[in-house]
Design an enzyme around this catalytic site. Structure first.
Site, mmCIF file in Angstrom:
data_model
loop_
_atom_site.group_PDB
_atom_site.id
_atom_site.type_symbol
_atom_site.label_atom_id
_atom_site.label_comp_id
_atom_site.label_asym_id
_atom_site.label_seq_id
_atom_site.Cartn_x
_atom_site.Cartn_y
_atom_site.Cartn_z
ATOM 1 N N SER A 784 0.945 -1.371 0.066
ATOM 2 C CA SER A 784 0.089 0.121 -0.085
ATOM 3 C C SER A 784 0.852 1.375 -0.108
ATOM 4 O O SER A 784 0.187 2.491 0.218
ATOM 5 C CB SER A 784 -0.755 -0.108 1.423
ATOM 6 O OG SER A 784 -0.301 0.174 2.168
ATOM 7 N N LYS A 827 -7.137 3.708 7.908
ATOM 8 C CA LYS A 827 -6.327 4.689 7.698
ATOM 9 C C LYS A 827 -6.938 6.169 7.582
ATOM 10 O O LYS A 827 -6.160 7.127 7.934
ATOM 11 C CB LYS A 827 -6.015 4.306 6.344
ATOM 12 C CG LYS A 827 -5.035 3.235 6.104
ATOM 13 C CD LYS A 827 -4.749 2.704 4.827
ATOM 14 C CE LYS A 827 -3.909 1.402 4.727
ATOM 15 N NZ LYS A 827 -3.694 0.977 3.278
#
Length: 888
Positions: A784, A827
């Site tokens: 990511s 996140k």
């Protein structure tokens, strides 16, 4: 025993290898060798009763082979006697089957003359070899003067060692000999008595003891004992009757003591057995007496009480038969027998287990359950909705086999308390099984009863403790089980969590099937990845992301502050923490998904208030008997002009007034100065991102960890070198490959992005690139960070800084496509906690935004990217000035 005979001057010698014949003793030998056969034929067989031979002990270096292999074969020729002197303890060369070889023989200096009592001759077939069986009786001792050979065997010149009759009569008058004779006779008599009791024999020995002289009887007694060769030779060398009696007394006494020790051990063992039999008989008699008197108290009989307890346990029929069999076996055993305690503990476990006992479920009120969940947990709307759905199905179908709920989320978000809330809503008992660090399969299935210290597994033990067969069982930290040589606990849980199999769960210690289908299982984990896929397939995963700042504020005001005050003996009258101060604690001192650190900081404020209150209380208690002039009651008396005297006032007079004054004066309201004084300087600052991104080559990424989402800075720099890429920060293989892909993409698009001139597309010409992920002590890996790496490299090569209020996440392909990633909610919450205002996400992650709270989304600008150029457009202030030059 024959009378003493007169010995000739020379005797034929039959050597006894490692063996001694004493006077008065008998021995039977079988002669098969050529040497011994010739000696027997010439010295005994032909002379009949007049034949005498000498028995001389010999020792050799080699191992003893057989009794008749006492002479080397084929010595000399078969002609007459050759008088060659052979010294004692020397070596001779002898021929064996015509071949010569040396053999070392150690001859003893003294021997015993022997007479043949029985001779029998035989012939071996088919060889035709002659053999003799001879029974010899030892007569008297002699001394060897010299050895010589006569044909195949030895002869010796001897001198007798026995005393004459006159000499013996003189020795018998010696007081020392008389004393030794009495000691020997007493010891021998005692030995005979013991042997008579033990073996019912000894009549013949008694006759010998009364008829034979004691010095001769000493040889006979000693010859019957097991002794070493050195002790036998010592006895043979004892010519003096006094020395002989002394040694014989010692040997007889030693033999007597060994017999007594053996008898003592035997009696002790027999005594223990007889004690057990006696106890068993007395117990049977006591039971019969109680039955006759009608005073049979079952409570005093443990086994009867155990049997009654087993009967009331409600075991299934097949298990009851097994328990009865084990109980019958236990009744036949004595408490001292090995295995008695283990069998009894096993039966007590069977009796204690809740086979049929279940807690009655109260009438399910979904509204009350929802209110209970709302009062215990703030937020978690989706999770609480799933629990209400679960309870609704249980209400409509109580025997439904619902799924196993597995709450997955970072620490401190309320996973364990949610499981206890389910138990409270259902009205069931709650039991928690901790699986963190469990590596032994026996913790789940139990140990087999054959092992020492065996015990049931944690599930059976938990059911025994809770006392019902239908509790809510929490399998806590299910992702932290390990596996080693002792087995795999996670695999053992496959049977537990499968509703088709747990109806007959088999615990190794229990060794009978137990029904776990009535148990409601709930599991918790920090991460779903470590859970094996087959086990994860048996559970329904419900993710619990971290809390927003607003949720943390509400949790602190409604739950944490009241609990902290109660734990520290305080109340709102002593300590008040305004909402504004709680917000500062959340923003400056805690950046976590859960609320544990928030609770710890609030506890620190409560401890500071507790110190202040305790100090004031101590100051007041010193003078609470004699009131000070500041008391309102005394002020009124002084106003009236009353005369002042020493007067002790009771506390009840103005206790209420003093308590009010005390409370008002001790109230502590937390402010910003006090916050910094107690908790220290702020640990986090909203300007952190701006400070770190001020330099070109730094970008802000969003990552997911087991503790929730986190903000990760990526730093890149260039230096003089050979075009190499250096990566630091304890990175995994996946993130290293992402860095290589990012660098390749930037180098391939260098001209299009105006990072280099059209003809100079090699960005690494003469320089190295170093990419660093700070917090090197924390391992980092995962797909990511691709877009974050590209942004940092573009910022480095273009010398333009990335926007400080922007964070990003997403992986990219080699062609520049932005791929979706996981953990979007965590996140975004991490970005919100760090004060980030703009978040760049992959376009295909748009569907994941429905899970993010609306209050968080309203405070953030979500930017979607399909290609890497879109990310660069959003990441730099004023947009990407080189986008129009891109060919893509």
């Amino acid at each position: 025993m024959a009378e003493s005979v007169e010995l000739p001057g020379r005797l034929a010698i039959l050597p006894f290898r490692n063996k001694v014949l004493l006077p008065g003793a008998f021995i039977r030998i079988r002669c098969t060798s050529h040497t011994s056969v010739k000696l027997v034929e010439q010295e005994l067989w032909q002379r009949e009763e007049k034949g005498l031979i000498g028995i001389l002990p010999v020792r050799d270096v080699a191992e003893m082979t057989s009794m008749d292999s006492v002479l080397p074969q084929g010595v000399g020729s078969d002609s007459g006697e050759r008088s060659s002197k052979v010294q004692i303890n020397t070596s001779d060369a002898h021929t064996v089957d015509g071949k010569s070889h040396p053999e070392v023989i150690h001859w003893h200096k003294r021997g015993v003359a022997a007479r043949a009592l029985h001779l029998s001759r035989g012939v071996e077939k088919p060889s035709g070899r002659v053999t003799y069986i001879v029974v010899l009786e030892g007569l008297c001792r002699f001394n060897v003067e010299e050895l010589s050979t006569r044909g195949p065997y030895y002869t010796a010149k001897i001198s007798p060692l026995e005393m004459t009759k006159a000499e013996m009569e003189q020795v018998e008058q010696d007081p020392e000999f008389v004393t030794l004779s009495r000691q020997f006779k007493a010891t021998a008599t005692e030995l005979i008595s013991v042997l008579e009791q033990k073996q019912k024999t000894g009549g013949r020995i008694k006759v010998l003891l009364e008829t034979l002289p004691l010095h001769k009887l000493a040889d006979i007694f000693v010859a019957s004992f097991e002794m070493s060769l050195e002790e036998q030779l010592s006895m043979l060398d004892s010519v003096d009757p006094k020395v002989r009696l002394s040694k014989a007394t010692e040997l007889v006494d030693r033999h007597l003591q060994s017999i007594r020790v053996a008898e003592k051990i035997t009696q002790k063992v027999e005594g223990q057995l007889s004690k057990s039999q006696k106890e068993f008989l007395l117990r049977q008699q006591m039971r019969a007496i109680k039955e006759e008197l009608g005073d049979n108290d079952d409570d005093e009989d443990d086994l009867v009480a155990l049997e009654r307890k087993m009967q009331s346990a409600g075991m299934p029929s097949n298990i009851w038969k097994h328990a009865q069999r084990e109980l019958r076996r236990l009744k036949k055993m004595q408490p001292q027998q090995p295995g008695y305690n283990s069998s009894r503990v096993y039966l007590e476990l069977l009796a204690d287990l809740p086979w049929q006992k279940a807690s009655e479920e109260q009438e399910l009120d979904l509204k009350a359950a929802k209110d209970h969940l709302d009062s215990d947990h703030y937020g978690l709307v989706k999770v609480k909705q799933r629990i209400i759905e679960y309870l609704a199905v249980r209400k409509l179908k109580p025997d439904a086999r619902g799924p196993v709920l597995c709450f997955v989320g970072p620490p401190g978000v309320g996973k364990t308390s949610l499981a206890s809330s389910i138990a409270a809503a259902l009205g069931r008992k709650f039991v928690r099984i901790s699986l963190g660090g469990v590596k032994d399969e026996a913790d789940i299935r139990g140990h087999r009863r054959t092992y020492i210290g065996s015990m049931p597994g944690r599930l059976i033990d938990g059911l025994k403790r809770v006392g019902v067969c239908n509790p809510v069982m929490l399998l806590d930290e299910i992702d932290k089980t390990g596996s080693d040589v002792r087995g795999d606990p996670a695999s053992a849980l496959l049977e537990v969590l499968d509703p088709e199999q747990n109806k007959s769960f088999n615990d190794h210690y229990l060794n009978v099937p137990y029904d776990l289908s009535k148990v409601i299982f709930v599991a918790t984990a920090n991460r779903a990845q470590p859970i094996p896929p087959p086990l994860l397939d048996r559970m329904e995963v419900i993710e619990l992301p971290g809390y927003t700042a607003e949720e943390k504020l509400r949790i602190a005001m409604q739950h944490l502050i009241p609990r902290v005050l109660d734990q520290h003996g305080l109340s709102s009258e002593y300590l008040q923490i305004p909402e504004a101060m709680v917000k500062l604690v959340i923003q400056r001192y805690t950046r976590e998904a859960g609320v544990r650190n928030l609770e710890r900081n609030l506890a620190a404020l409560a401890r500071a208030a507790a110190v202040r209150v305790a100090e004031q209380e101590q100051a007041v208690s010193v003078s609470n008997d004699v009131q000070k002039l500041a008391s309102p009651l005394l002020d009124n008396r002084l106003a009236e002009g009353a005369e002042m005297e020493m007067e002790v006032l009771p506390m009840g007079v103005n206790n209420h007034e003093m308590s009010n004054t005390f409370k008002i004066s001790s109230l502590l309201v937390v402010d910003e100065a006090m916050l910094e004084k107690i908790l220290g300087p702020p640990r986090f600052d909203d300007q952190e991102a701006a400070d770190r991104v001020a330099t070109p080559g730094v970008s802000v990424g969003l990552v997911w960890t087991s503790f929730g989402g986190e903000v990760q800075f990526v730093e890149a720099t260039a230096m003089v070198g050979n075009g190499e890429l250096h990566l630091t920060g304890q990175l995994g293989d996946v993130i290293k490959e992402s860095a290589q892909i990012a660098l390749t993409w930037v180098r391939a698009r260098a001209a299009d992005l105006k990072l280099a001139a059209a003809k100079e597309t090699n960005l690494l010409q003469g320089r190295d690139i170093h990419i660093h992920f700070p917090a090197g002590a924390v391992p980092k890996d995962g797909p990511s960070a691709g877009v974050t790496l590209v942004t940092a490299l573009v910022s480095l090569f273009s010398q333009k800084s990335v926007r400080a209020d922007t964070a990003m996440t997403g992986e990219m392909t080699l062609r520049g496509l932005v791929l979706p990633v996981g953990g979007i909610k965590d996140k975004i919450l991490a970005a919100h906690r760090h004060g980030i205002k703009r978040v760049i996400l992959p376009e295909r992650n748009l569907k994941d935004l429905v899970e993010v709270p609306a209050s968080v989304l309203s405070s953030l600008e979500i930017l979607l990217a399909k290609r890497m150029e879109d990310v660069l457009e959003h990441a730099f202030d004023g947009g990407s000035p080189w986008r129009q030059h891109s060919k893509l």
